[in-house]
Motif scaffolding. Structure first.
Motif, PDB file in Angstrom:
ATOM      1  N   LEU A  20      66.931   7.031   3.094  1.00 42.69           N
ATOM      2  CA  LEU A  20      67.047   6.271   4.336  1.00 42.69           C
ATOM      3  C   LEU A  20      67.888   5.035   4.070  1.00 42.69           C
ATOM      4  O   LEU A  20      67.764   4.408   3.014  1.00 42.69           O
ATOM      5  CB  LEU A  20      65.650   5.875   4.802  1.00 42.69           C
ATOM      6  N   LEU A  21      68.742   4.673   5.025  1.00 43.81           N
ATOM      7  CA  LEU A  21      69.674   3.559   4.845  1.00 43.81           C
ATOM      8  C   LEU A  21      69.427   2.445   5.850  1.00 43.81           C
ATOM      9  O   LEU A  21      69.106   2.696   7.010  1.00 43.81           O
ATOM     10  CB  LEU A  21      71.119   4.039   5.022  1.00 43.81           C
ATOM     11  N   SER A  22      69.643   1.222   5.397  1.00 42.91           N
ATOM     12  CA  SER A  22      69.702   0.074   6.304  1.00 42.91           C
ATOM     13  C   SER A  22      71.160  -0.321   6.501  1.00 42.91           C
ATOM     14  O   SER A  22      72.057   0.153   5.795  1.00 42.91           O
ATOM     15  CB  SER A  22      68.914  -1.108   5.730  1.00 42.91           C
ATOM     16  N   CYS A  23      71.415  -1.190   7.465  1.00 41.13           N
ATOM     17  CA  CYS A  23      72.777  -1.661   7.712  1.00 41.13           C
ATOM     18  C   CYS A  23      72.688  -2.871   8.636  1.00 41.13           C
ATOM     19  O   CYS A  23      71.615  -3.385   8.934  1.00 41.13           O
ATOM     20  CB  CYS A  23      73.647  -0.566   8.332  1.00 41.13           C
ATOM     21  N   GLY A  24      73.842  -3.324   9.116  1.00 43.78           N
ATOM     22  CA  GLY A  24      73.882  -4.368  10.124  1.00 43.78           C
ATOM     23  C   GLY A  24      74.298  -5.715   9.582  1.00 43.78           C
ATOM     24  O   GLY A  24      74.203  -5.998   8.386  1.00 43.78           O
ATOM     25  N   MET A  25      74.767  -6.556  10.487  1.00 43.58           N
ATOM     26  CA  MET A  25      75.187  -7.912  10.131  1.00 43.58           C
ATOM     27  C   MET A  25      74.075  -8.682   9.443  1.00 43.58           C
ATOM     28  O   MET A  25      74.308  -9.502   8.561  1.00 43.58           O
ATOM     29  CB  MET A  25      75.623  -8.657  11.392  1.00 43.58           C
ATOM     30  N   TYR A  26      72.833  -8.423   9.830  1.00 41.88           N
ATOM     31  CA  TYR A  26      71.692  -9.153   9.290  1.00 41.88           C
ATOM     32  C   TYR A  26      70.865  -8.317   8.320  1.00 41.88           C
ATOM     33  O   TYR A  26      69.829  -8.771   7.832  1.00 41.88           O
ATOM     34  CB  TYR A  26      70.806  -9.646  10.446  1.00 41.88           C
ATOM     35  N   GLY A  27      71.312  -7.085   8.061  1.00 48.85           N
ATOM     36  CA  GLY A  27      70.621  -6.224   7.110  1.00 48.85           C
ATOM     37  C   GLY A  27      69.271  -5.741   7.565  1.00 48.85           C
ATOM     38  O   GLY A  27      68.483  -5.233   6.755  1.00 48.85           O
ATOM     39  N   ASN A  28      68.974  -5.854   8.857  1.00 45.77           N
ATOM     40  CA  ASN A  28      67.630  -5.518   9.352  1.00 45.77           C
ATOM     41  C   ASN A  28      67.588  -4.240  10.171  1.00 45.77           C
ATOM     42  O   ASN A  28      66.554  -3.905  10.753  1.00 45.77           O
ATOM     43  CB  ASN A  28      67.088  -6.661  10.214  1.00 45.77           C
ATOM     44  N   THR A  29      68.696  -3.519  10.229  1.00 46.56           N
ATOM     45  CA  THR A  29      68.767  -2.284  11.013  1.00 46.56           C
ATOM     46  C   THR A  29      68.513  -1.079  10.112  1.00 46.56           C
ATOM     47  O   THR A  29      69.082  -0.977   9.030  1.00 46.56           O
ATOM     48  CB  THR A  29      70.139  -2.148  11.688  1.00 46.56           C
ATOM     49  N   ILE A  30      67.676  -0.157  10.565  1.00 46.46           N
ATOM     50  CA  ILE A  30      67.504   1.133   9.914  1.00 46.46           C
ATOM     51  C   ILE A  30      68.301   2.149  10.709  1.00 46.46           C
ATOM     52  O   ILE A  30      68.083   2.316  11.913  1.00 46.46           O
ATOM     53  CB  ILE A  30      66.020   1.558   9.872  1.00 46.46           C
ATOM     54  N   ARG A  31      69.253   2.794  10.052  1.00 41.07           N
ATOM     55  CA  ARG A  31      70.089   3.782  10.738  1.00 41.07           C
ATOM     56  C   ARG A  31      69.687   5.198  10.334  1.00 41.07           C
ATOM     57  O   ARG A  31      69.237   5.428   9.209  1.00 41.07           O
ATOM     58  CB  ARG A  31      71.570   3.543  10.442  1.00 41.07           C
ATOM     59  N   PHE A  32      69.868   6.119  11.252  1.00 42.71           N
ATOM     60  CA  PHE A  32      69.436   7.494  11.042  1.00 42.71           C
ATOM     61  C   PHE A  32      70.656   8.403  11.107  1.00 42.71           C
ATOM     62  O   PHE A  32      71.305   8.522  12.138  1.00 42.71           O
ATOM     63  CB  PHE A  32      68.405   7.884  12.109  1.00 42.71           C
ATOM     64  N   LEU A  33      70.973   9.035   9.968  1.00 49.05           N
ATOM     65  CA  LEU A  33      72.165   9.867   9.851  1.00 49.05           C
ATOM     66  C   LEU A  33      71.828  11.236   9.265  1.00 49.05           C
ATOM     67  O   LEU A  33      72.609  11.809   8.505  1.00 49.05           O
ATOM     68  CB  LEU A  33      73.214   9.161   8.981  1.00 49.05           C
ATOM     69  N   MET A  34      70.667  11.745   9.598  1.00 44.89           N
ATOM     70  CA  MET A  34      70.332  13.098   9.160  1.00 44.89           C
ATOM     71  C   MET A  34      71.300  14.101   9.790  1.00 44.89           C
ATOM     72  O   MET A  34      71.888  13.830  10.847  1.00 44.89           O
ATOM     73  CB  MET A  34      68.897  13.450   9.539  1.00 44.89           C
TER      74      MET A  34
END
Length: 423
Positions: free
Chosen positions: A386-400
């Motif tokens: 599972l990956l996080s991302c975002g300008m603030y590092g607080n987003t969990i992104r879903f790329l299954m």
């Protein structure tokens, strides 16, 4: 070799800046599952960072690459071209929604596609400047590092960046930047920094990728198109992460109906084989001189075979329909999490390009990168990538993969829910 043995080799021989912090090593994979060198099974919600929309080792792609290996591996297409390159170009010209008749250049990576898109825009307009957006991500070459709307970790150690790159706000109302404010910011950049008579292009992701999975609205994208037309600038749309079915359309820009002058794409274009493309209006793409574009490995025969197979899979297996259905499932589960957990807010998806934010609480909305790190660490410990991302590092992104089996999807989503409950 075991994970532990490979980790020792990595520490000794792989440059620190390029070494993954992950101490697991992939051994084999199938669709949405992966097994490491010690035999541990992992569910893959990262897809190689958006590269595997049709899953690990789709049988049709594997078959196409193997068949190509029996015929031809390399000539350099500028020395002696081959069928695969022109067939990929033909297919992309038919499906990519640029203005007018599209022509194509193939490259190896998303960053290389963006570099060439800007070269082409400069040649076509005779102008130099480029305007990008806060939170945007375009690559790790020097020009694309300058174009990125986030400094760390991409450009912190590498000295001065190329000039003539300017940045405007990207509309993220949740974080206080309205569409009107973003448009005012863009118009101000054109007045204070990037004179339109010297500006070749505006480059935008229709959905921010690394920047947090925030979609640009149809009205905002239409305004960008109008501003570009008003000032004789080209509109370049970066679909490296959002393209090839992630959002329920082949390309995210199709949700808006806007036709750019140039589009870039890569990642899921060939299900893991390295290839990218720049597609633009024919007069724009033909603007630079003979032998001005290319590269030794660009559009390799094996990568072209994979890309053609991917496009057949999209047609035969209703991948866009599966992406929409997956997005609906994710959206419903996210809504439950937002209701259930105080730290979960601003859940969103465009098709299967989906994300949640972790915050202190729903009233204050303070980003909590530490909570995102805890969730991804919990997931890894329990068999989920599972990956996080975002300008603030607080987003969990879903790329299954959008081809993920229902039972594996449910298993992975339950791990995420358990992680959220543990915060």
């Amino acid at each position: 070799m075991t994970n532990e043995e490979l980790q020792k080799l990595k520490e000794r021989y792989v440059a620190a800046g390029a070494a993954s912090p992950n101490e697991q090593f992939a051994d084999h994979a199938r669709n949405a599952e992966l097994w490491d060198a010690n035999g541990k099974r992992m569910i893959d919600f990262a897809g190689g960072i958006g590269v595997l929309n049709i899953g690990h080792r789709h049988p049709k792609v594997v078959e196409a690459v193997k068949a190509q290996l029996d015929k031809l591996m390399h000539t350099c297409q500028t020395v002696m071209p081959y069928e695969g390159y022109v067939r990929v170009a033909e297919k992309l010209s038919q499906v990519v929604p640029v203005r007018g008749h599209g022509k194509v250049m193939l490259a190896n990576s998303g960053a290389e596609a963006l570099e060439n898109a800007l070269k082409i825009a400069r040649a076509a307009t005779g102008k130099t400047n480029v305007i990008c957006f806060d939170g945007g991500y375009h690559g790790r070459t020097f020009m694309t590092m300058a174009m990125n709307g986030k400094v760390a970790p991409y450009a912190t150690d590498f000295g001065p960046m190329p000039g003539t790159v300017f940045r405007a706000p990207f509309p993220v109302p949740y974080h206080g930047v309205s569409e009107d404010e973003a448009l005012r910011g863009l118009k101000m950049v054109l007045k204070t920094d990037a004179n339109p008579k010297d500006t070749a292009a505006v480059v935008i992701e229709p959905v921010l990728g690394e920047g947090g999975f925030y979609p640009a609205s149809t009205s905002f994208l239409k305004k960008i198109r109008e501003i570009c037309d008003e000032h004789g600038m080209l509109m370049i749309v970066d679909e490296v992460q959002s393209g090839f079915g992630r959002t329920g359309k082949l390309f995210a820009i199709e949700h808006s109906g806007v036709e750019p002058d140039i589009m870039t794409m890569a990642k899921s274009m060939a299900d893991g084989m390295p290839i990218s493309a720049i597609v633009g209006t024919d007069k724009v793409m033909d603007a630079s001189g003979p032998n001005s574009l290319g590269g030794t490995y660009t559009g390799s025969p094996t990568a072209c075979a994979a890309a053609l197979a991917v496009m057949e899979v999209f047609e035969e297996e209703d991948i866009l329909g599966k992406s929409q259905a997956l997005g609906d499932k994710l959206g419903k589960r996210f809504a439950q999490w937002q209701e259930k957990f105080e730290h979960v807010d601003n859940v969103r998806n465009l098709g299967a390009m989906a994300a949640i934010e972790l915050v202190t609480d729903k009233q204050g909305r303070e980003p909590r990168a530490d909570l995102a790190a805890k969730v991804t660490a919990y997931a890894k410990q329990h068999g989920l990538i599972l990956l996080s991302c975002g300008m603030y590092g607080n987003t969990i992104r879903f790329l299954m993969p959008v081809t993920i089996e229902d039972d594996i999807l449910d298993e992975g989503m339950q791990i995420v829910e358990d992680a959220l409950a543990s915060l």
